[in-house]
Design a protein around this motif. Structure first.
Motif, PDB file in Angstrom:
ATOM      1  N   ARG A 150       1.004  -1.138   0.050  1.00 36.32           N
ATOM      2  CA  ARG A 150       0.010  -0.100   0.114  1.00 36.32           C
ATOM      3  C   ARG A 150       0.909   1.158   0.056  1.00 36.32           C
ATOM      4  N   MET A 178      -0.656  -1.954 -10.790  1.00 35.91           N
ATOM      5  CA  MET A 178      -0.588  -1.133  -9.515  1.00 35.91           C
ATOM      6  C   MET A 178       0.782  -1.212  -9.163  1.00 35.91           C
ATOM      7  N   TYR A 224       0.403   4.332  -1.470  1.00 37.10           N
ATOM      8  CA  TYR A 224      -0.286   5.714  -1.296  1.00 37.10           C
ATOM      9  C   TYR A 224      -0.267   6.066   0.144  1.00 37.10           C
ATOM     10  N   VAL A 244      -5.225   3.511 -11.730  1.00 38.86           N
ATOM     11  CA  VAL A 244      -5.737   3.251 -10.358  1.00 38.86           C
ATOM     12  C   VAL A 244      -7.301   3.126 -10.439  1.00 38.86           C
ATOM     13  N   GLU A 276      -6.917   2.081  -2.504  1.00 39.32           N
ATOM     14  CA  GLU A 276      -6.205   0.771  -2.681  1.00 39.32           C
ATOM     15  C   GLU A 276      -6.467   0.031  -1.390  1.00 39.32           C
ATOM     16  N   LEU A 279      -3.791  -5.452  -5.962  1.00 44.09           N
ATOM     17  CA  LEU A 279      -2.557  -4.617  -5.354  1.00 44.09           C
ATOM     18  C   LEU A 279      -1.276  -5.062  -5.725  1.00 44.09           C
TER      19      LEU A 279
END
Length: 267
Positions: free
Chosen positions: A16, A83, A18, A141, A70, A78
């Motif tokens: 993850r 991604m 972001y 995304v 996300e 993911l």
């Protein structure tokens, strides 16, 4: 089928990125607060560190939006190539953009619209490429979110995320592209002491391209929120497309107004 390329057996836990970039952006804003308060140098009438702080806060909103998306995706999505590659491109563009903006602030020089030397011209061009990567990355995304059928989205929220992150791509690139070629935020002459909208700095005397640019960028927040409300009220998906169409037309209307040399609000 779920989105993306096939995941290899040794793919690690879902990354993850972001969320981490959101924290980094917020930390940069905090780091720049002391120099903003202590450094007396000014550029275009404002403290040299205000611009990088505003950009870091803007990136914080951008990354927080992508982080919320996300967090609702499946691990398969993911860990898929779209991604993963998009995250790396976006992170690289962010590091370059903020690095150059902060460097120029430290030198009390412009980062945008600065083509005073070949070096500055090249860097400004690279900043434009980085901005395109950031906008297109958000669109990827949005595409992944729509294709990931097992993601934790309601139908309207899924469509809102897709529309917000992809439909905004065209007006954003159109307006930002013209803004970059124009060499200034303004269309027409903006006197040195002319009134501006507080905080934003948008001109109240002549055409300003930033309101349209601001609105087009924030489609990625407005349309997902609309989708969430539509799910809550059980309205459905089709009206969301109407909202998206009206939103794009509003962006283009503000863009046209600026091109005519008219301020957002005239005092």
């Amino acid at each position: 089928m779920t989105v993306t390329a096939k995941i290899t057996d040794d793919a690690g836990p879902a990354t993850r990125i972001y969320g981490a970039l959101t924290i980094i952006s917020l930390a940069l804003a905090a780091i720049m607060l002391p120099p903003l308060l202590l450094d007396q140098r000014r550029l275009d009438g404002i403290g040299v560190w205000l611009k990088p702080m505003k950009f870091s806060l803007s990136f914080c909103v951008y990354f927080a939006t992508l982080a919320l998306v996300e967090n609702r995706l499946t691990p398969e999505a993911l860990n898929g190539r779209p991604m993963r590659w998009t995250g790396m491109v976006i992170a690289g563009a962010f590091i370059f953009e903020m690095g150059y903006i902060m460097t120029q602030a430290g030198r009390a020089e412009h980062s945008h619209f600065n083509e005073t030397t070949p070096h500055h011209s090249v860097m400004y061009m690279l900043m434009g490429i980085g901005a395109v990567c950031l906008v297109c990355g958000a669109a990827v995304v949005g595409w992944v979110a729509r294709r990931d059928i097992h993601a934790r989205f309601g139908p309207a929220l899924r469509e809102g995320v897709f529309l917000g992150l992809t439909v905004s791509l065209i007006p954003t690139l159109l307006i930002a592209g013209y803004l970059g070629r124009n060499g200034s935020h303004f269309v027409g002459f903006h006197p040195e002491n002319a009134p501006v909208i507080p905080l934003f700095g948008w001109s109240l005397a002549t055409g300003d391209l930033r309101p349209a640019h601001f609105l087009s960028l924030h489609a990625m927040q407005v349309l997902p929120i609309a989708g969430l409300l539509f799910d809550w009220r059980h309205i459905g998906i089709r009206p969301l497309w109407l909202v998206a169409g009206i939103y794009v037309l509003l962006c283009l209307a503000l863009f046209s107004q600026a091109l005519m040399g008219l301020p957002l609000i005239r005092l």
